[in-house]
Design an enzyme around this catalytic site. Sequence first.
Site, mmCIF file in Angstrom:
data_model
loop_
_atom_site.group_PDB
_atom_site.id
_atom_site.type_symbol
_atom_site.label_atom_id
_atom_site.label_comp_id
_atom_site.label_asym_id
_atom_site.label_seq_id
_atom_site.Cartn_x
_atom_site.Cartn_y
_atom_site.Cartn_z
ATOM 1 N N CYS A 112 0.718 -1.052 -0.193
ATOM 2 C CA CYS A 112 0.081 -0.008 0.246
ATOM 3 C C CYS A 112 0.944 1.528 -0.007
ATOM 4 C CB CYS A 112 -0.827 0.038 1.080
ATOM 5 S SG CYS A 112 -1.921 -1.531 1.320
ATOM 6 N N HIS A 254 -3.781 6.258 2.788
ATOM 7 C CA HIS A 254 -4.100 5.039 2.213
ATOM 8 C C HIS A 254 -5.225 4.730 2.758
ATOM 9 C CE1 HIS A 254 -4.366 1.213 1.170
ATOM 10 N NE2 HIS A 254 -3.826 0.623 2.349
ATOM 11 N N ASN A 284 -10.141 -1.063 -0.060
ATOM 12 C CA ASN A 284 -8.609 -0.864 -0.040
ATOM 13 C C ASN A 284 -8.089 -1.362 -1.224
ATOM 14 O OD1 ASN A 284 -5.877 -1.155 0.322
ATOM 15 N ND2 ASN A 284 -6.052 -2.327 2.458
HETATM 16 N N1 ACO Z 1 -17.860 -10.914 8.346
HETATM 17 C C1 ACO Z 1 -18.521 -11.198 9.518
HETATM 18 N N2 ACO Z 1 -17.612 -11.481 10.516
HETATM 19 C C2 ACO Z 1 -16.322 -11.302 10.195
HETATM 20 C C3 ACO Z 1 -15.822 -10.969 8.795
HETATM 21 C C4 ACO Z 1 -16.734 -10.556 8.000
HETATM 22 N N3 ACO Z 1 -16.317 -10.220 6.666
HETATM 23 N N4 ACO Z 1 -14.446 -11.123 9.110
HETATM 24 C C5 ACO Z 1 -13.983 -11.450 10.339
HETATM 25 N N5 ACO Z 1 -15.332 -11.603 10.928
HETATM 26 C C6 ACO Z 1 -15.419 -12.187 12.488
HETATM 27 C C7 ACO Z 1 -14.129 -12.907 12.950
HETATM 28 O O1 ACO Z 1 -14.323 -14.295 12.499
HETATM 29 C C8 ACO Z 1 -14.380 -12.922 14.345
HETATM 30 O O2 ACO Z 1 -15.106 -13.613 15.014
HETATM 31 P P1 ACO Z 1 -14.838 -14.315 16.298
HETATM 32 O O3 ACO Z 1 -14.721 -13.007 17.427
HETATM 33 O O4 ACO Z 1 -16.121 -15.044 16.554
HETATM 34 O O5 ACO Z 1 -13.511 -14.929 16.372
HETATM 35 C C9 ACO Z 1 -14.915 -11.238 14.668
HETATM 36 O O6 ACO Z 1 -15.387 -10.981 13.176
HETATM 37 C C10 ACO Z 1 -13.658 -10.097 14.549
HETATM 38 O O7 ACO Z 1 -12.816 -10.425 14.009
HETATM 39 P P2 ACO Z 1 -11.459 -9.432 13.873
HETATM 40 O O8 ACO Z 1 -10.177 -9.870 12.835
HETATM 41 O O9 ACO Z 1 -10.730 -9.262 15.273
HETATM 42 O O10 ACO Z 1 -11.929 -8.118 13.474
HETATM 43 P P3 ACO Z 1 -11.230 -6.565 13.455
HETATM 44 O O11 ACO Z 1 -12.083 -5.684 14.154
HETATM 45 O O12 ACO Z 1 -9.914 -6.690 13.651
HETATM 46 O O13 ACO Z 1 -11.481 -6.146 12.005
HETATM 47 C C11 ACO Z 1 -9.973 -5.975 9.805
HETATM 48 C C12 ACO Z 1 -10.610 -7.048 10.788
HETATM 49 C C13 ACO Z 1 -11.288 -5.044 9.310
HETATM 50 C C14 ACO Z 1 -9.308 -6.705 8.973
HETATM 51 C C15 ACO Z 1 -9.085 -4.859 10.660
HETATM 52 O O14 ACO Z 1 -8.497 -5.787 11.760
HETATM 53 C C16 ACO Z 1 -8.238 -4.104 9.783
HETATM 54 O O15 ACO Z 1 -8.494 -3.167 8.926
HETATM 55 N N6 ACO Z 1 -6.824 -4.115 10.166
HETATM 56 C C17 ACO Z 1 -6.030 -3.380 9.607
HETATM 57 C C18 ACO Z 1 -5.677 -3.923 8.243
HETATM 58 C C19 ACO Z 1 -4.531 -3.150 7.436
HETATM 59 O O16 ACO Z 1 -4.216 -2.001 7.907
HETATM 60 N N7 ACO Z 1 -3.664 -3.552 6.593
HETATM 61 C C20 ACO Z 1 -2.652 -3.039 5.962
HETATM 62 C C21 ACO Z 1 -2.868 -2.328 4.748
HETATM 63 S S1 ACO Z 1 -3.464 -3.316 3.357
HETATM 64 C C22 ACO Z 1 -2.240 -3.536 2.484
HETATM 65 O O17 ACO Z 1 -0.931 -3.424 2.735
HETATM 66 C C23 ACO Z 1 -2.596 -4.226 1.146
#
Ligand code: ACO
Length: 327
Positions: A112, A254, A284
């Site tokens: 990114c 980003h 993203n």
């Molecule tokens: N729909 C429904 N439930 C979901 C989904 C979905 N699409 N995805 C995950 N869940 C569930 C999980 O299974 C979990 O359930 P559980 O509690 O029963 O185990 C729950 O939701 C929480 O999951 P988390 O992964 O803890 O959710 P979080 O709030 O952390 O959100 C996310 C996930 C959106 C990916 C977030 O962590 C994020 O945006 N992280 C940063 C990403 C980033 O910055 N990436 C770098 C740049 S991208 C690049 O370089 C290409």
Amino acid sequence: MRSVIKGLGVAVPDEILTNEDLEKMLDTTDEWITQRTGIKTRHKAPPHVSTSDLAVEASQKALKEAGLDKRDLDMIICATASPDTLLPATACWVQAKLDVPGIPVFDISAACSGFLYSMTIADQFVRTGTYKNVLVIGAELLSRIANWEDRSTCVLFGDGAGAAVIGEGKEGDSRRILGAKLHADGAFAEFLWIPAGGATTPLTKEGLEKGLNKVVMRGNELFKVAVRHMTDVVFELLEELGVNSEEIDWVVPHQANVRILQSLAKRLKISWDRVVVTIDHHGNTSAASIPLALHEAIEDGRIKKGQKVLFVSFGGGLTWGSCLVEW
Ligand code: ACO
């Protein structure tokens, strides 16, 4: 001498994938995706479109806006995490499609942060007087490298491209690049990676079945470091340039997650209405997200001549960086 952004162009596929579409494909809901990420829709390319196709469309628009001919280009840098092929570079496919043989071209693999890495490299070549016009591209078909069976990642990504011509500026020119800072920490490579398909772990039938040729992400851990690194790199850049965060007119970050952007704005003490947010309709798009957001804020009249525009990115690698432009 300062480099300037002479022209900017973008391209997105026509097809739009909504959260409601995803509800039919996966165990997910519009509510979960909206609340956790801020994403409502994203663009998705049809099978016949390549990353280089979007890159070429964006590049042609950038050249047109710059009032330049393709023969004026001295170099092409393409930032992508979803290349046409592992070999050669996507920049080579772009070069062939643009029909500009002979000039040096290469890819940047900085996820990114790829667009900011590429802009910074172009800026160096221009400021040293080596080249007059460098085409910088951020292009992604993340729908091709997303694991459509992993609901925690595939809902995040979108397809798109942005391109800019970075060139020699004259006294009084606008869109001047004032400075940039880049960082990386490879110790965290496995926070966001594609485990198989490279030379370390060639793709096998078993790897394919496990989806190891697709993006694997530790989202929670990334979230925490993303905010910290982006905040630190902005303050580092602003301090070096002697600019106060109150002087920043627009932040074009980003677009990874709206909650990351809200935390970032809070830490930078920059009001939310000065942050350009397009994640709701782009998702993203990795290396393409900053030029896509920038283009939108210029087109709708938010970014105006003379304003200070701050870019900041964070992504796989880990890589992060920031760049300040006086528009
Ligand atoms: N729909 C429904 N439930 C979901 C989904 C979905 N699409 N995805 C995950 N869940 C569930 C999980 O299974 C979990 O359930 P559980 O509690 O029963 O185990 C729950 O939701 C929480 O999951 P988390 O992964 O803890 O959710 P979080 O709030 O952390 O959100 C996310 C996930 C959106 C990916 C977030 O962590 C994020 O945006 N992280 C940063 C990403 C980033 O910055 N990436 C770098 C740049 S991208 C690049 O370089 C290409």
